[in-house]
Motif scaffolding. Structure first.
Motif, short mmCIF file in Angstrom:
data_model
loop_
_atom_site.label_atom_id
_atom_site.label_comp_id
_atom_site.label_asym_id
_atom_site.label_seq_id
_atom_site.Cartn_x
_atom_site.Cartn_y
_atom_site.Cartn_z
N THR A 26 -13.69 16.34 -3.01
CA THR A 26 -14.78 15.39 -3.27
C THR A 26 -15.14 15.29 -4.75
OG1 THR A 26 -16.43 17.09 -2.75
CG2 THR A 26 -15.78 15.61 -0.96
N ALA A 27 -14.65 16.18 -5.58
CA ALA A 27 -14.88 16.07 -7.03
C ALA A 27 -13.83 15.17 -7.69
CB ALA A 27 -14.86 17.45 -7.68
N THR A 28 -12.70 14.94 -7.00
CA THR A 28 -11.61 14.21 -7.62
C THR A 28 -11.25 12.89 -6.94
OG1 THR A 28 -10.01 15.50 -6.34
CG2 THR A 28 -10.54 16.30 -8.55
N THR A 29 -11.73 12.67 -5.74
CA THR A 29 -11.39 11.44 -5.02
C THR A 29 -12.49 11.09 -4.03
OG1 THR A 29 -9.67 10.34 -3.71
CG2 THR A 29 -10.07 12.65 -3.23
N PRO A 30 -12.71 9.79 -3.79
CA PRO A 30 -13.77 9.40 -2.84
C PRO A 30 -13.42 9.67 -1.39
CG PRO A 30 -12.67 7.46 -3.73
CD PRO A 30 -12.12 8.64 -4.46
N ALA A 31 -12.16 9.87 -1.08
CA ALA A 31 -11.74 10.20 0.29
C ALA A 31 -10.68 11.28 0.19
CB ALA A 31 -11.17 8.97 0.99
N VAL A 32 -11.00 12.46 0.68
CA VAL A 32 -10.09 13.59 0.57
C VAL A 32 -8.77 13.25 1.26
CG1 VAL A 32 -9.74 16.02 1.15
CG2 VAL A 32 -11.99 15.23 0.41
N ILE A 33 -7.69 13.55 0.57
CA ILE A 33 -6.35 13.26 1.07
C ILE A 33 -5.81 14.51 1.76
CG2 ILE A 33 -3.99 12.68 0.40
CD1 ILE A 33 -5.28 11.23 -2.06
N LYS A 34 -5.51 14.38 3.02
CA LYS A 34 -4.89 15.47 3.79
C LYS A 34 -3.77 14.87 4.62
CE LYS A 34 -7.42 19.04 2.72
NZ LYS A 34 -6.88 20.02 1.80
N TRP A 35 -2.55 15.27 4.34
CA TRP A 35 -1.39 14.79 5.08
C TRP A 35 -1.13 15.72 6.25
CZ3 TRP A 35 -0.19 10.10 3.63
CH2 TRP A 35 -0.41 9.71 2.30
N ASN A 36 -0.82 15.16 7.41
CA ASN A 36 -0.55 15.95 8.61
C ASN A 36 0.92 16.28 8.77
OD1 ASN A 36 -3.29 15.98 9.54
ND2 ASN A 36 -3.02 13.81 10.00
N SER A 37 1.79 15.52 8.12
CA SER A 37 3.22 15.76 8.27
C SER A 37 3.98 15.13 7.11
CB SER A 37 3.73 15.17 9.59
OG SER A 37 3.66 13.75 9.53
N ILE A 38 5.20 15.59 6.93
CA ILE A 38 6.06 15.02 5.90
C ILE A 38 6.39 13.56 6.23
CG2 ILE A 38 8.36 15.15 4.84
CD1 ILE A 38 8.06 18.21 4.98
N SER A 39 6.59 13.26 7.52
CA SER A 39 6.90 11.87 7.89
C SER A 39 5.73 10.94 7.58
CB SER A 39 7.30 11.76 9.36
OG SER A 39 6.25 12.16 10.20
N GLU A 40 4.50 11.42 7.75
CA GLU A 40 3.32 10.62 7.38
C GLU A 40 3.30 10.40 5.86
OE1 GLU A 40 -1.52 10.73 8.08
OE2 GLU A 40 -0.44 12.63 7.85
N TYR A 41 3.59 11.44 5.10
CA TYR A 41 3.63 11.33 3.64
C TYR A 41 4.72 10.34 3.22
CZ TYR A 41 3.66 12.54 -1.25
OH TYR A 41 3.57 12.46 -2.63
N LYS A 42 5.89 10.47 3.82
CA LYS A 42 7.04 9.63 3.47
C LYS A 42 6.74 8.15 3.74
CE LYS A 42 11.85 8.91 4.80
NZ LYS A 42 12.96 9.43 5.61
N GLN A 43 6.03 7.87 4.81
CA GLN A 43 5.70 6.48 5.14
C GLN A 43 4.83 5.85 4.07
OE1 GLN A 43 3.83 6.04 8.96
NE2 GLN A 43 4.00 3.82 8.93
N ARG A 44 3.90 6.59 3.53
CA ARG A 44 2.98 6.07 2.51
C ARG A 44 3.57 6.14 1.10
NH1 ARG A 44 0.44 4.13 -0.97
NH2 ARG A 44 -1.79 4.12 -1.29
N ASN A 45 4.46 7.11 0.87
CA ASN A 45 5.02 7.35 -0.46
C ASN A 45 6.54 7.47 -0.37
OD1 ASN A 45 2.38 7.98 -1.98
ND2 ASN A 45 2.30 9.37 -0.24
N PRO A 46 7.24 6.36 -0.17
CA PRO A 46 8.71 6.45 -0.02
C PRO A 46 9.37 6.96 -1.30
CG PRO A 46 7.98 4.16 -0.15
CD PRO A 46 6.74 5.00 -0.10
N GLU A 47 10.64 7.37 -1.15
CA GLU A 47 11.41 7.83 -2.30
C GLU A 47 11.32 6.81 -3.43
OE1 GLU A 47 15.24 10.52 -1.46
OE2 GLU A 47 15.39 8.52 -0.59
#
Length: 160
Positions: A26-47
């Motif tokens: 909460t000191a660095t972003t308005p919505a805390v970023i928590k990824w539940n899986s690598i596939s979720e991360y990959k979908q939002r941040n592709p290679e």
């Protein structure tokens, strides 16, 4: 310390996910970023959608980038975000990411980098100012975080 900067690869995703889960709060972003899986991360941040900084083969930080709008008239601008693992802050990782990004983006015809930063994140603001970013606006009381209203600063740097 040697810092290598390159575009992200799928093999980086686990370390990138771990950095996000550690540093965003909460000191660095308005919505805390928590990824539940690598596939979720990959979908939002592709290679290739981020530049990563490696120190001794370990991901030390990243610089994400995207167009702020889909408009053709706005494609000379990139909005960026930077995250550096706590263990590497102050060691030149952020500056290396920005320096590499500016070189790559200038070659691609980008004329302006912009970013948003919470006014309460004084360390990030100081870093951006040292790197030549200038405040171009302020969204007053844009977020309500931990019981307080927080302004969102808009900053930019023109690429000459």
């Amino acid at each position: 310390m040697a810092i290598e900067v390159r575009f992200s690869r799928e093999s980086d995703f686990e370390q990138l996910l771990e950095i996000d889960n550690r540093i965003w709060n909460t000191a660095t972003t308005p919505a805390v970023i928590k990824w539940n899986s690598i596939s979720e991360y990959k979908q939002r941040n592709p290679e290739g959608s981020q530049l990563v900084a490696l120190v001794n083969g370990k991901v030390a930080g990243y610089l994400g980038f995207h167009s702020p709008t889909p408009l053709d008239t706005n494609q000379h601008v990139l909005e960026i975000d930077i995250a550096v693992d706590h263990h590497f802050q102050g060691s030149g990782v952020g500056k290396s990411l920005l320096s590499s990004a500016e070189k790559i983006f200038k070659e691609r015809g980008i004329k302006k980098l912009s970013l948003r930063v919470l006014e309460t994140n004084s360390g990030a603001i100081s870093f951006y100012q040292k790197c030549g970013f200038i405040e171009q606006g302020k969204l007053i009381n844009e977020f309500f975080i931990d019981g307080k209203y927080v302004n969102d600063l808009l900053m930019y740097r023109l690429l000459e």
